[in-house]
Design a protein around this motif. Structure first.
Motif, PDB file in Angstrom:
ATOM      1  N   ASN A   5      48.091  28.243  40.373  1.00 54.97           N
ATOM      2  CA  ASN A   5      47.819  28.695  39.002  1.00 54.97           C
ATOM      3  C   ASN A   5      46.742  29.784  38.946  1.00 54.97           C
ATOM      4  N   VAL A   6      46.913  30.806  39.750  1.00 50.15           N
ATOM      5  CA  VAL A   6      45.949  31.901  39.852  1.00 50.15           C
ATOM      6  C   VAL A   6      46.241  32.950  38.782  1.00 50.15           C
ATOM      7  N   THR A   7      45.193  33.441  38.149  1.00 54.60           N
ATOM      8  CA  THR A   7      45.278  34.576  37.243  1.00 54.60           C
ATOM      9  C   THR A   7      44.594  35.751  37.926  1.00 54.60           C
ATOM     10  N   VAL A   8      45.262  36.899  37.985  1.00 52.37           N
ATOM     11  CA  VAL A   8      44.743  38.079  38.662  1.00 52.37           C
ATOM     12  C   VAL A   8      44.453  39.167  37.636  1.00 52.37           C
ATOM     13  N   PHE A   9      43.252  39.749  37.722  1.00 51.10           N
ATOM     14  CA  PHE A   9      42.887  40.948  36.977  1.00 51.10           C
ATOM     15  C   PHE A   9      42.749  42.044  38.017  1.00 51.10           C
ATOM     16  N   THR A  10      43.446  43.156  37.855  1.00 54.68           N
ATOM     17  CA  THR A  10      43.391  44.199  38.878  1.00 54.68           C
ATOM     18  C   THR A  10      43.647  45.580  38.305  1.00 54.68           C
ATOM     19  N   PRO A  11      42.989  46.589  38.879  1.00 54.43           N
ATOM     20  CA  PRO A  11      43.327  47.968  38.552  1.00 54.43           C
ATOM     21  C   PRO A  11      44.333  48.543  39.559  1.00 54.43           C
ATOM     22  N   ALA A  14      49.725  48.758  42.984  1.00 51.08           N
ATOM     23  CA  ALA A  14      50.587  48.145  43.997  1.00 51.08           C
ATOM     24  C   ALA A  14      50.663  46.637  43.790  1.00 51.08           C
ATOM     25  N   ILE A  15      49.562  46.015  43.451  1.00 54.07           N
ATOM     26  CA  ILE A  15      49.560  44.571  43.189  1.00 54.07           C
ATOM     27  C   ILE A  15      50.369  44.272  41.934  1.00 54.07           C
ATOM     28  N   ILE A  16      50.196  45.097  40.923  1.00 50.56           N
ATOM     29  CA  ILE A  16      50.954  44.911  39.681  1.00 50.56           C
ATOM     30  C   ILE A  16      52.444  45.096  39.952  1.00 50.56           C
ATOM     31  N   HIS A  17      52.794  46.096  40.732  1.00 53.71           N
ATOM     32  CA  HIS A  17      54.192  46.413  41.037  1.00 53.71           C
ATOM     33  C   HIS A  17      54.889  45.282  41.803  1.00 53.71           C
ATOM     34  N   CYS A  18      54.153  44.607  42.667  1.00 52.08           N
ATOM     35  CA  CYS A  18      54.746  43.513  43.452  1.00 52.08           C
ATOM     36  C   CYS A  18      55.147  42.337  42.582  1.00 52.08           C
ATOM     37  N   GLY A  19      54.501  42.206  41.451  1.00 56.85           N
ATOM     38  CA  GLY A  19      54.852  41.130  40.526  1.00 56.85           C
ATOM     39  C   GLY A  19      54.259  39.797  40.921  1.00 56.85           C
ATOM     40  N   SER A  22      54.517  32.821  43.582  1.00 58.24           N
ATOM     41  CA  SER A  22      54.684  31.440  43.119  1.00 58.24           C
ATOM     42  C   SER A  22      53.380  30.821  42.648  1.00 58.24           C
ATOM     43  N   ASN A  23      52.250  31.208  43.256  1.00 57.44           N
ATOM     44  CA  ASN A  23      50.970  30.633  42.860  1.00 57.44           C
ATOM     45  C   ASN A  23      50.228  31.464  41.809  1.00 57.44           C
ATOM     46  N   VAL A  24      50.730  32.670  41.489  1.00 58.11           N
ATOM     47  CA  VAL A  24      50.103  33.533  40.498  1.00 58.11           C
ATOM     48  C   VAL A  24      50.821  33.344  39.170  1.00 58.11           C
ATOM     49  N   THR A  25      50.100  32.854  38.179  1.00 55.79           N
ATOM     50  CA  THR A  25      50.708  32.606  36.877  1.00 55.79           C
ATOM     51  C   THR A  25      50.605  33.797  35.935  1.00 55.79           C
ATOM     52  N   HIS A  26      49.547  34.617  36.104  1.00 55.40           N
ATOM     53  CA  HIS A  26      49.356  35.777  35.241  1.00 55.40           C
ATOM     54  C   HIS A  26      48.764  36.937  36.051  1.00 55.40           C
ATOM     55  N   ILE A  27      49.237  38.152  35.767  1.00 54.19           N
ATOM     56  CA  ILE A  27      48.627  39.364  36.323  1.00 54.19           C
ATOM     57  C   ILE A  27      48.279  40.265  35.148  1.00 54.19           C
ATOM     58  N   TYR A  28      47.003  40.640  35.072  1.00 53.81           N
ATOM     59  CA  TYR A  28      46.535  41.533  34.020  1.00 53.81           C
ATOM     60  C   TYR A  28      46.122  42.863  34.633  1.00 53.81           C
ATOM     61  N   ALA A  29      46.623  43.943  34.077  1.00 53.29           N
ATOM     62  CA  ALA A  29      46.226  45.281  34.511  1.00 53.29           C
ATOM     63  C   ALA A  29      45.038  45.728  33.666  1.00 53.29           C
ATOM     64  N   THR A  36      46.367  58.974  41.309  1.00 49.14           N
ATOM     65  CA  THR A  36      47.481  59.103  42.248  1.00 49.14           C
ATOM     66  C   THR A  36      47.012  59.057  43.696  1.00 49.14           C
ATOM     67  N   SER A  37      45.735  59.291  43.946  1.00 48.45           N
ATOM     68  CA  SER A  37      45.233  59.277  45.321  1.00 48.45           C
ATOM     69  C   SER A  37      45.161  57.871  45.900  1.00 48.45           C
ATOM     70  N   ASN A  38      44.888  56.878  45.061  1.00 45.37           N
ATOM     71  CA  ASN A  38      44.821  55.505  45.585  1.00 45.37           C
ATOM     72  C   ASN A  38      45.656  54.510  44.782  1.00 45.37           C
ATOM     73  N   TYR A  39      46.577  55.020  43.970  1.00 47.79           N
ATOM     74  CA  TYR A  39      47.545  54.203  43.235  1.00 47.79           C
ATOM     75  C   TYR A  39      46.856  53.081  42.454  1.00 47.79           C
ATOM     76  N   SER A  40      45.865  53.483  41.659  1.00 50.75           N
ATOM     77  CA  SER A  40      45.140  52.495  40.871  1.00 50.75           C
ATOM     78  C   SER A  40      44.748  53.073  39.522  1.00 50.75           C
ATOM     79  N   LEU A  41      44.291  52.190  38.662  1.00 52.01           N
ATOM     80  CA  LEU A  41      43.756  52.582  37.364  1.00 52.01           C
ATOM     81  C   LEU A  41      42.249  52.731  37.520  1.00 52.01           C
TER      82      LEU A  41
END
Length: 146
Positions: A5-11, A14-19, A22-29, A36-41
């Protein structure tokens, strides 16, 4: 990661794109400008959003760790430096993951000293003198076998 039941906050896009896993319940961008140089926000919007979250554990990395004085975390630019400073002010457990090749790097932008993080994880290729010196500054350090 074995936690449930992990919730991930990330900029990181690539992590967001992977979706979800099973153990991640929420991903927040964290909103911001797309780098574009490091594929992040990134940018001020991302930094402001970081101030409004209260994670239990914070996993992060950096460009390097200068191995003199206070063992300052090294950053590539001003935004990364600001990001490190915000992370170090957060209440959650701060875990800096840094491979040994980054130990000793010195860059123009410095974040907080390593004593401001709760745990430093590095690999077994770290030089003995660096490990000893960092252990005197860090709250806790784990050296993982390669």
């Amino acid at each position: 990661m074995t936690a449930k039941n992990v919730t991930v906050f990330t900029p990181n896009l690539a992590i967001i794109h992977c979706g979800p896993r099973s153990n991640v319940t929420h991903i927040y961008a964290l909103e911001g400008e797309v780098s574009t140089s490091n594929y992040s926000l990134t940018g001020n919007l991302t930094l402001e959003n970081m101030k409004g979250i209260y994670p239990e554990k914070i996993f992060f990395s950096a460009l390097g760790l200068h191995n003199h004085h206070n063992h300052e975390i090294q950053c590539a630019n001003e935004i990364q430096m600001s990001t490190i400073r915000i992370i170090c002010e957060m209440e959650g457990l701060k875990i800096l993951m840094l491979d040994s090749s980054k130990i000793g790097l010195h860059k123009a932008f410095q974040g907080n000293p390593v004593r401001d993080v709760d745990l430093l994880i590095t690999d077994s290729n770290i030089l003995a003198e660096d490990a000893k010196s960092i252990q005197n500054s860090a709250k806790e350090m784990i050296v993982a076998d390669l």
